[in-house]
Design an enzyme around this catalytic site. Structure first.
Site: not given
Length: 374
Positions: A157-158
């Site tokens: 998710c980064s």
């Protein structure tokens, strides 16, 4: 003056198909009742856990999500399938993720007043790629007619913020003149639609951003990247074990542990203070306080997580204008969430206004960019 590195355009593509909480719950509960009836003997005698029922109210309270976009809706609500029915494409056809990426890329190019000839690096960065090689980024590069080089990145998710960091560094170093960062998040194939606690979390979408320096930027909305900050810390609490080694393990490549799964309460307890500390340290580097930030484009995973982090930073309940929420209609779109928030909520800022773009996710990983409207 030395030119600064800027974001000059952003793009968004969303599928035509959407699934509401009510639709999802109707299908899941029918599946759960069928499962419990089919395995009633094992549940009574062998300790097999029955499937709990769900509700739209439970989902919204737990996550803030009301609906999500899906690349292919067919199959997701079929209780005898419980996964999207995505037709396999031939090797001569454009891949699904490359097609998603191109839609978002064209939108970003238009916003930045750029053409393919202006770009010399393409980064495709997301939670999952549908194949290992050739790189999706190179496929997209070829389809758009971009010269230079391209590569894929996976940072869960980064992924979007970490890719923007790489773009910022390349522009700063002079190894690139303009970088196209794309996040085609095709998450639905990795969702366990048979699990009450995770079947509602993710949605599909694609986002894109153009990074260049100020002396070539001529778009209407330009944001200087004041600085970047990243941190990683190993955790097993968010995991997907899908991979090619399953063949050598003699393991089921589509077993439950090969799909997305997490220890949600542990993630909430550990990531929230980690994100608050990370953001506070990033602001302190510039001798800024939370009150100096006009807009918070935060990772869109869970409304309760966003609210807690924003409240800790601001010392009060954030307004929608301060910390916009998009997960109600998009759900968790992995790395694309904070980019969607930026795309939809940046044009109203005035010259000199400061915003912070931040993502946090599996790893754990946290990436942030401090931005100033020029």
């Amino acid at each position: 003056m030395t030119p600064s590195v800027v974001i000059s355009g952003s793009g968004l593509w969303k599928p035509t198909h959407s699934i509401s909480n009510e639709e999802l719950v109707l299908a899941y509960n029918a599946y759960a009742e069928q499962f419990n009836q089919q395995y009633q003997k094992e549940i009574e005698e062998s300790g097999l856990k029955p499937k709990p029922l769900s509700s739209a109210e439970f989902i919204e309270k737990a996550s803030g999500i009301k609906s999500r976009y899906v690349y292919i809706k067919d199959g997701v609500l079929d209780i005898d399938r419980m996964r999207p029915n995505i037709p396999e494409r031939s090797e001569d056809e454009l891949s699904d993720q490359a097609e998603m990426a191109i839609y978002a890329a064209k939108d970003a190019l238009k916003a930045a007043n750029k053409t393919s000839e202006d770009i010399d690096v393409v980064i495709v960065s997301c939670a999952y790629t549908q194949r290992s090689y050739p790189a999706l980024a190179i496929e997209v590069q070829g389809a758009l007619g971009i010269k230079g080089f391209a590569f894929d990145m996976l940072v869960a998710c980064s992924a979007a913020t970490f890719a923007l960091h790489r773009a910022y560094e390349m522009i700063t170093a002079g190894t690139a003149k303009a970088v196209l960062v794309i996040n085609p998040e095709l998450t639905s194939p990795q969702v366990n639609y048979c699990d009450r606690d995770s079947h509602f979390i993710f949605g599909d979408v694609a986002t894109a951003i153009i990074v260049e320096n100020t002396d070539t930027a001529d778009s209407e909305h330009v944001f200087e990247i004041m600085s970047t900050k990243a941190v990683t810390q190993y955790s097993n609490n968010i995991r997907s074990n899908f991979g090619y080694v399953s063949r050598a393990n003699d393991a089921d490549p589509f077993a439950e542990d090969k799909l997305f799964h997490q220890q949600g309460r542990k993630v909430f307890k550990e990531v929230c203070p980690m994100a608050v500390d990370h953001i506070s340290e990033h602001l302190a580097r510039h001798e800024l306080s939370s009150g100096d930030v006009s807009r918070w484009w935060l990772h869109q995973a869970n409304i309760n997580m966003n609210t807690l982090i924003s409240r800790k930073l601001l010392g009060k309940q954030p307004t929608f204008e301060e910390a916009p929420i998009v997960l109600d209609t998009f759900a968790n779109t992995a790395s694309a969430g904070s980019i969607i928030a930026f795309y939809l909520h940046h044009k109203d800022l005035q010259s000199g206004d400061i915003g912070l773009l931040c993502s946090f996710g599996a790893g754990y990983s946290i990436g942030s960019l401090l931005l100033k409207k020029l």
